[in-house]
Design a protein around this motif. Structure first.
Motif, PDB file in Angstrom:
ATOM      1  N   MET A 489       0.878  -1.057   0.006  1.00  0.00           N
ATOM      2  CA  MET A 489      -0.011   0.034  -0.188  1.00  0.00           C
ATOM      3  C   MET A 489       1.065   1.331   0.356  1.00  0.00           C
ATOM      4  N   GLY A 490       2.182   1.151  -0.025  1.00  0.00           N
ATOM      5  CA  GLY A 490       3.084   2.228   0.110  1.00  0.00           C
ATOM      6  C   GLY A 490       3.124   3.028   1.361  1.00  0.00           C
ATOM      7  N   VAL A 491       2.889   2.044   2.506  1.00  0.00           N
ATOM      8  CA  VAL A 491       2.811   2.747   4.005  1.00  0.00           C
ATOM      9  C   VAL A 491       4.253   2.450   4.318  1.00  0.00           C
ATOM     10  N   ASP A 492       5.047   3.512   4.475  1.00  0.00           N
ATOM     11  CA  ASP A 492       6.510   3.279   5.060  1.00  0.00           C
ATOM     12  C   ASP A 492       6.536   3.661   6.470  1.00  0.00           C
ATOM     13  N   ASP A 493       5.644   4.805   7.041  1.00  0.00           N
ATOM     14  CA  ASP A 493       5.748   5.050   8.532  1.00  0.00           C
ATOM     15  C   ASP A 493       4.787   3.939   9.207  1.00  0.00           C
ATOM     16  N   VAL A 494       5.309   2.806   9.717  1.00  0.00           N
ATOM     17  CA  VAL A 494       4.638   2.225  10.616  1.00  0.00           C
ATOM     18  C   VAL A 494       5.019   2.172  11.939  1.00  0.00           C
ATOM     19  N   MET A 495       4.366   2.361  12.927  1.00  0.00           N
ATOM     20  CA  MET A 495       4.798   2.524  14.319  1.00  0.00           C
ATOM     21  C   MET A 495       4.192   1.203  15.078  1.00  0.00           C
ATOM     22  N   LYS A 496       5.206   0.449  15.655  1.00  0.00           N
ATOM     23  CA  LYS A 496       4.862  -0.653  16.469  1.00  0.00           C
ATOM     24  C   LYS A 496       4.806  -0.433  17.834  1.00  0.00           C
ATOM     25  N   LEU A 497       3.577  -0.441  18.382  1.00  0.00           N
ATOM     26  CA  LEU A 497       3.088  -0.515  19.606  1.00  0.00           C
ATOM     27  C   LEU A 497       3.073  -1.353  20.496  1.00  0.00           C
ATOM     28  N   GLN A 498       3.462  -2.649  20.256  1.00  0.00           N
ATOM     29  CA  GLN A 498       3.460  -3.953  20.985  1.00  0.00           C
ATOM     30  C   GLN A 498       4.462  -5.128  20.417  1.00  0.00           C
TER      31      GLN A 498
END
Length: 498
Positions: A489-498
């Motif tokens: 989807m072209g999503v580069d900014d992924v924040m892992k919360l857990q």
């Protein structure tokens, strides 16, 4: 002038804390380090209002505060972030400290007679050693309050260095006091180096083992009152320092490594513990800086020779000794650009630690101990004013900063849950196949739990219309498939919360 007593200590303490917090808010608004204002509040109250000159109590408060600060700094440091820069961080925390002390000592020894002060090289090296390490309290608080990201892994490097270089400066200070004070039982250079190696090795091993013991105990004790987990962890912090010191190890190094171990393992009530120690760390920082501000004699700071020597030493430390030590220490590591090395040199903040270490010569009644303390105090103020106010500005000037996105969701999950939590922002590519949630292709066992839109939070349904910029809280048992979906989807900014 008020003397401390059981009747007025709570009133005075409450007043100091209130004024310090207000000063911290003012400091944040104008871009000044809050810790500098805390120090100033203590000095202001110490002029004509509060009488306080206890070296022993100042050292005790500083020791307690430094244990909490180092442990919390270690607990907040992710080993996955530290691993790529552990070698340069370790070199800066050891060789960097020694080089800074030697370069600065040579300058102090040469320039002191020019301002009318005769100082043997041992005393010059003692002064330089108290100021050789960067201050963890200053670095942690400033870097984490600015909400600014740093390229080339600079933030974990600076935090690793500042959190782990205090033991080296402490050991150098103690060894040099033994050489400078005849009554302290001088120690030879060879035996001193052996003592240093033993202290560091015992401190590292003890810190690791006590950290693992703390994790094992907290995860298995099953306390009914969850608030007691914070008390239990606090007990492990003080035990880590005191037991390590008892077996002739370096307690400060042990505390920092214990924090690293605890912070990088699954822990019962970890979110609660993190919140508690974040607030508690600010409290001990405020108390420590207020105490140091109260302790200093402002009249002694204004002597011409003290002011002149402090200005020369402080400026040389900022613009020559620290940069030279950094460039020499990082010479084997080619990954850092010249701009990165310049920034590392600049964020060599001094804070409470040099002032605290400068009280040790006072306790040992070393010659010129008062002068050493006053110079360390004024150099700290100079460092906080010159470097502390320009941490973000220098990063921007060197092109090393980027805006750090803050998580819209804060979620605490049970440590036994294996599902992964991520936060992503909706982009146009995600809506190419449709604008409703049910039309977004997500892997099986994946659920969008909540949406944040313009500061409003709501639980979505399949028919919910999505907008570009919406922040999605996603839970999934298929981490790898979800990561591939995000990439498609072209999503580069992924924040892992857990």
């Amino acid at each position: 002038m008020i003397d401390f007593s059981s009747e007025n200590v709570m009133l005075v303490g409450a007043l100091l804390l209130f004024v310090a917090v207000v000063a911290g808010k003012v400091a944040y608004r104008f871009g000044a380090p809050a810790l500098l204002l805390f120090l100033g509040v203590g000095m202001l109250f110490g002029l004509d209002f509060i009488s306080y000159r206890s070296v022993e109590m100042t050292q005790f408060i500083g020791m307690i505060a430094l244990c909490i600060i180092l442990f919390t700094g270690g607990m907040d440091t992710k080993f996955s972030q530290v691993r790529p820069i552990i070698a340069p961080g370790a070199v800066l925390a050891t060789a960097g400290v020694a080089l800074t002390a030697l370069i600065l000592a040579a300058f102090v020894w040469g320039v002191a007679p020019l301002v009318g002060i005769e100082m043997p090289f041992v005393l010059a090296l003692l002064l330089a050693s108290t100021m050789a390490s960067t201050d963890s309290a200053s670095v942690f608080s400033i870097l984490r309050s600015k909400k600014t990201g740093l390229r080339q892994n600079l933030r974990p490097l600076l935090e690793l260095e500042s959190g782990s270089n205090d033991p080296v400066a402490y050991m150098m200070t103690i060894l040099l006091i033994g050489l400078a004070s005849p009554g302290a039982g001088g120690m030879g250079i060879g035996s001193g180096l052996l003592f240093f190696v033993i202290q560091m090795a015992v401190g590292a091993l003890s810190g690791y083992l006590i950290g693992r013991l703390g994790v094992w105990t907290i995860n298995r004790i099953a306390l009914n009152n969850h608030s007691l987990y914070s008390v239990l962890l606090l007990a492990f912090i003080f035990f880590s320092f005191s037991f390590t010191d008892l077996i002739r190890g370096n307690g400060y190094l042990a505390v920092y490594i214990s924090g690293l171990v605890v912070g990088n393992h699954k822990l019962v009530q970890k979110r609660t513990l993190t919140v508690f120690f974040d607030g508690f760390t600010w409290l001990v920082q405020i108390v420590m800086f207020l105490t140091l501000g109260l302790f200093v004699n402002s009249d002694e700071l204004l002597h011409r020779d003290v002011l002149l020597l402090s200005a020369l030493v402080g400026l040389f430390l900022i613009f020559v000794a620290r940069p030279a030590a950094v460039f020499l220490s990082l010479a084997p590591f080619r990954r850092f650009s010249t701009k990165a090395r310049l920034y590392i040199s600049w964020v060599g903040l001094r804070g409470a630690v040099p002032i605290l270490f400068a009280t040790y010569p006072l306790m040992a009644e070393v010659d010129h101990a008062g002068l050493l303390f006053n110079v360390a105090f004024l150099c700290t103020i100079l460092s906080l004013v010159v470097q502390g106010t320009t941490v973000s500005g220098m990063a921007n000037l060197l092109g090393l900063s980027y805006p750090e996105r803050e998580a819209a969701f804060r979620v605490d999950m049970h440590e036994e849950m294996t599902s992964g939590l991520t936060e992503v922002a909706v982009n146009a590519a995600m809506l190419a196949t449709g604008t409703t949630l049910r039309e977004i292709a997500l892997p099986e066992n994946t659920l969008v739990m909540m949406i944040c839109r313009d500061g409003d939070y709501f639980v979505p349904q399949g028919k919910t219309e999505l907008c570009v910029g919406d922040k999605l809280l996603v839970i999934s048992d298929r981490d790898e498939e979800l990561a591939a979906t995000y990439k498609g989807m072209g999503v580069d900014d992924v924040m892992k919360l857990q």
